[in-house]
Design a protein around this motif. Structure first.
Motif, PDB file in Angstrom:
ATOM      1  N   GLU A 219       5.694  33.859 -24.392  1.00  0.00           N
ATOM      2  CA  GLU A 219       6.548  34.875 -25.023  1.00  0.00           C
ATOM      3  C   GLU A 219       6.478  34.827 -26.545  1.00  0.00           C
ATOM      4  OE1 GLU A 219      10.154  33.619 -22.933  1.00  0.00           O
ATOM      5  OE2 GLU A 219      10.275  35.654 -22.125  1.00  0.00           O
ATOM      6  N   TYR A 223       6.905  37.880 -29.567  1.00  0.00           N
ATOM      7  CA  TYR A 223       7.779  37.854 -30.741  1.00  0.00           C
ATOM      8  C   TYR A 223       6.975  37.914 -32.042  1.00  0.00           C
ATOM      9  CZ  TYR A 223      11.772  36.745 -27.763  1.00  0.00           C
ATOM     10  OH  TYR A 223      12.756  36.799 -26.811  1.00  0.00           O
ATOM     11  N   ILE A 245      12.996  40.028 -22.500  1.00  0.00           N
ATOM     12  CA  ILE A 245      13.064  39.995 -23.957  1.00  0.00           C
ATOM     13  C   ILE A 245      13.895  41.200 -24.403  1.00  0.00           C
ATOM     14  CG2 ILE A 245      11.722  40.153 -26.095  1.00  0.00           C
ATOM     15  CD1 ILE A 245       9.382  38.847 -24.535  1.00  0.00           C
ATOM     16  N   GLU A 247      14.408  43.333 -26.705  1.00  0.00           N
ATOM     17  CA  GLU A 247      13.913  44.086 -27.854  1.00  0.00           C
ATOM     18  C   GLU A 247      13.545  45.484 -27.377  1.00  0.00           C
ATOM     19  OE1 GLU A 247      13.552  43.337 -31.019  1.00  0.00           O
ATOM     20  OE2 GLU A 247      13.937  41.162 -31.069  1.00  0.00           O
TER      21      GLU A 247
END
Length: 369
Positions: A219, A223, A245, A247
């Motif tokens: 992950e 990011y 995640i 986002e």
């Protein structure tokens, strides 16, 4: 030839190496695809597929069989089963096929306690994974570690998917063959002449990953990409076992049918192979890279023993901090024209791999006559 094929996965699971090889072999040979047995114990605890077994004829040459598991206990207890009683009912159901087959292909060391009783037949062990590293149960881990060693010793020949397995086994076994993974023969069939681009990549906005998202998925790469450019969007396709995640530029598309994947992948500017560095990484010959490249997509992939062979076609990184530099250096399409792309696909198709496998099977079968 009549081939008894002991698979690690169910035939209706996501299509992988076992189903691809079985289907290709079935073009010329009679193939019996033996699925993992569902024990009564497993069914009572977890439900799902029936323990009663089934048989399904897919075409004249390919038959899928799941043995009845009503008298079979969970595989993890086999390390304690010194008498081998846990497998007698599976063996009873296989007695005719075991007698009549010409060759036995084993795709999972968990089948060792069954196939060791099939005598007088050439046996090929297709070592695809370090199965004991993929399970959490201590008993099952011990069972698979024992079975792996004995399966390699018992098999008349071993095929492996990666260079690390080949290097480890070539000193132990006379007949070890490297047969990597591949791309489905018809993976790009629906794209047509105009569906695959060859022009220079003008901009990068979308990154896409196709595959299961589990503990091996890095992950930190996601990011980092989000931090590099506020316009970057990430699309993740496949079953997800990790917390999402949170986002808005990360989009989870879920599981998609195989036939839909080429069209989805074609929408990405860059395709990702972002696995974590671990003891498993160098043992993975990633099918997804063959699929990405067969669609002539730029690829950003973690460096490993297996991805180094793709360095001519893909942009490789050692760690997350290199991503910015790798992207600034330019991501490009791997092939400049349709002829070079076709050569790659023809050389790395499951049909091409099956030609190699068929040669091994014929030679082993002939050696037992």
């Amino acid at each position: 030839m009549k081939i008894l094929y002991f698979s690690p996965i169910y035939y209706d699971d996501m299509k992988q190496r076992p189903q691809q090889i079985a289907e290709c072999l079935a073009r010329k040979h009679e193939v019996y695809y033996i699925e993992p047995t569902v024990s009564l114990m497993r069914w009572l605890l977890k439900g799902g597929r029936s323990f009663r077994g089934m048989e399904k004829k897919l075409n004249d040459n390919l038959k899928v069989i799941r043995l009845n598991g009503c008298l079979t206990l969970h595989k993890s207890i086999e390390i304690l089963d010194k008498s081998g009683m846990n497998n007698w009912f599976e063996l009873h159901q296989l007695r005719t096929l075991a007698r009549e087959c010409d060759i036995v292909w084993v795709g999972y060391c968990g089948w060792y306690t069954v196939v060791r009783h099939i005598k007088g037949k050439p046996m090929i062990f297709d070592k695809m994974d370090e199965e004991d590293l993929l399970v959490s149960s201590g008993l099952l881990k011990r069972t698979l570690q024992r079975n792996k060693r004995r399966m390699v010793w018992m098999a008349s020949a071993v095929t492996v998917t990666c260079r690390q397995f080949y290097e480890e086994l070539k000193s132990e076994k006379e007949k070890v063959f490297l047969v990597p993974n591949a791309v489905s023969d018809n993976f790009t069939a629906g794209m047509g002449e105009a569906g695959i681009a060859f022009e220079k990549l003008s901009r990068v906005k979308t990154f896409g990953y196709v595959g299961t998202i589990g503990e091996w998925f890095d992950e930190s790469v996601i990011y980092k990409l989000l931090a590099l450019d506020r316009q970057y969007e990430i699309f993740l396709v496949g079953r997800n076992y990790l917390p999402r995640i949170a986002e808005k530029r990360v989009h989870y598309l879920g599981v998609k049918e195989n036939c839909k994947l080429p069209e989805i992948i074609q929408q990405f500017d860059v395709c990702l192979y972002n696995f974590k560095k671990s003891p498993l990484l160098d043992t993975i010959n990633p099918v997804k890279l063959y699929e990405y490249l067969s669609l002539n997509k730029p690829v950003l992939a973690v460096k490993s023993k297996e991805t180094l062979q793709f360095q001519e076609y893909a942009a490789l990184y050692d760690d997350v901090e290199e991503l910015g530099e790798v992207i600034r250096n330019g991501l490009k399409r791997p092939f400049a024209d349709r002829k070079s792309l076709k050569k790659f696909i023809d050389s790395n198709s499951w049909s091409a791999r099956t030609v190699q496998i068929e040669k091994i099977l014929r030679e082993e079968a002939a050696g037992k006559l």
